[in-house]
Write an enzyme that holds these catalytic residues in place. Structure first.
Site, PDB file in Angstrom:
ATOM      1  N   LYS A  13       0.821  -1.213   0.000  1.00 26.91           N
ATOM      2  CA  LYS A  13       0.000   0.000   0.000  1.00 26.91           C
ATOM      3  C   LYS A  13       0.855   1.264   0.000  1.00 26.91           C
ATOM      4  O   LYS A  13       0.494   2.247  -0.646  1.00 26.91           O
ATOM      5  CB  LYS A  13      -1.039   0.001   1.125  1.00 26.91           C
ATOM      6  N   ARG A  87      -6.874   2.319  11.024  1.00 29.06           N
ATOM      7  CA  ARG A  87      -6.466   0.928  11.194  1.00 29.06           C
ATOM      8  C   ARG A  87      -7.330   0.209  12.215  1.00 29.06           C
ATOM      9  O   ARG A  87      -7.068  -0.959  12.527  1.00 29.06           O
ATOM     10  CB  ARG A  87      -5.019   0.903  11.671  1.00 29.06           C
ATOM     11  N   ARG A 126      11.821  -7.812   2.693  1.00 32.87           N
ATOM     12  CA  ARG A 126      11.995  -6.388   2.986  1.00 32.87           C
ATOM     13  C   ARG A 126      12.857  -6.203   4.239  1.00 32.87           C
ATOM     14  O   ARG A 126      13.696  -5.299   4.299  1.00 32.87           O
ATOM     15  CB  ARG A 126      10.627  -5.720   3.203  1.00 32.87           C
ATOM     16  N   ARG A 132      14.381  -1.640   9.640  1.00 29.92           N
ATOM     17  CA  ARG A 132      13.293  -1.193  10.506  1.00 29.92           C
ATOM     18  C   ARG A 132      13.232  -2.064  11.750  1.00 29.92           C
ATOM     19  O   ARG A 132      13.338  -3.280  11.663  1.00 29.92           O
ATOM     20  CB  ARG A 132      11.947  -1.279   9.756  1.00 29.92           C
ATOM     21  N   ARG A 143       2.362  -8.482  13.575  1.00 32.79           N
ATOM     22  CA  ARG A 143       1.689  -7.424  12.814  1.00 32.79           C
ATOM     23  C   ARG A 143       0.569  -8.000  11.936  1.00 32.79           C
ATOM     24  O   ARG A 143      -0.470  -7.382  11.744  1.00 32.79           O
ATOM     25  CB  ARG A 143       2.703  -6.641  11.974  1.00 32.79           C
TER      26      ARG A 143
END
Ligand code: AMP
Length: 183
Positions: A13, A87, A126, A132, A143
């Site tokens: 997204k 969210r 990723r 991150r 998540r």
């Protein structure tokens, strides 16, 4: 134009939001990026958000709603694409109130759908590059679970206005699918 883009972590997204923002001259508002920036600045919002984010949990609704209320009020004359917000159902309800108070409506809600196994593979890939703090395997799985429990109910909440997009395939292909639905 006010657009929302939703989808599970790893659905792409953020990538699609950037492309759409450029194409339609919209301000790209990624709440994840805004919060990471607040953490870098060690602001009070950043300090509140950090522990939740590192564990892959959602930052409390009141923090997000206050932050987005002031951001959207400031940008009320500009087109925006909201990436990663709302969210939760309370955030979606709060967002409706914010837009109502600004005399505005949501013009389109894009939901990118991708199979769970594809998502986990993408996020693990990723993670190798991102650095991150929330890109470890344990946090990635958390998540996804947080998404299923708290964010997926938004699909029902927005069902009358949702543009469901198949997010499998190349970035260009997915963009093309979105564009055929919103133009
Ligand atoms: P993202 O970059 O969109 O994957 O977001 C990274 C992290 O920021 C999430 O795992 C949450 O901890 C936090 N976050 C971003 N947007 C929201 C939101 N709308 N509500 C609560 N937490 C959020």
């Amino acid at each position: 134009m006010k657009l929302l883009i939703m989808g599970p972590p790893g659905a792409g997204k953020g990538t699609q939001a950037k492309i759409l923002a450029q194409k339609f001259s919209l301000v790209h508002l990624s709440t994840g990026d805004i919060l990471r920036n607040e953490i870098d600045k060690a602001s009070s919002v950043g300090l509140k958000a950090q522990t939740y984010m590192n564990a892959g949990n959602l930052v409390p609704d009141d923090v997000l709603l206050e932050m987005m209320n002031s951001t959207l009020s400031r940008l009320k004359d500009q087109g925006v694409i909201l990436d990663g917000f709302p969210r939760t159902i309370p955030q979606a309800e709060g967002l409706s109130k914010i837009f109502k108070s600004l005399n505005q409506v949501i013009d389109g809600i894009i939901n990118i759908e991708v199979d769970k196994n594809v998502l986990i593979n993408r996020l693990v890939e990723r993670a190798k590059k991102s650095g991150r703090a929330d890109d470890t395997e344990e946090v990635i799985i958390n998540r996804q679970n947080v998404y299923l429990e708290l964010t997926a109910p938004l699909i029902e909440f927005y069902k009358d206005n949702l543009l469901s997009i198949n997010g499998d395939g190349s970035i260009e292909k997915v963009t093309e699918r979105i564009l055929t639905r919103i133009q």
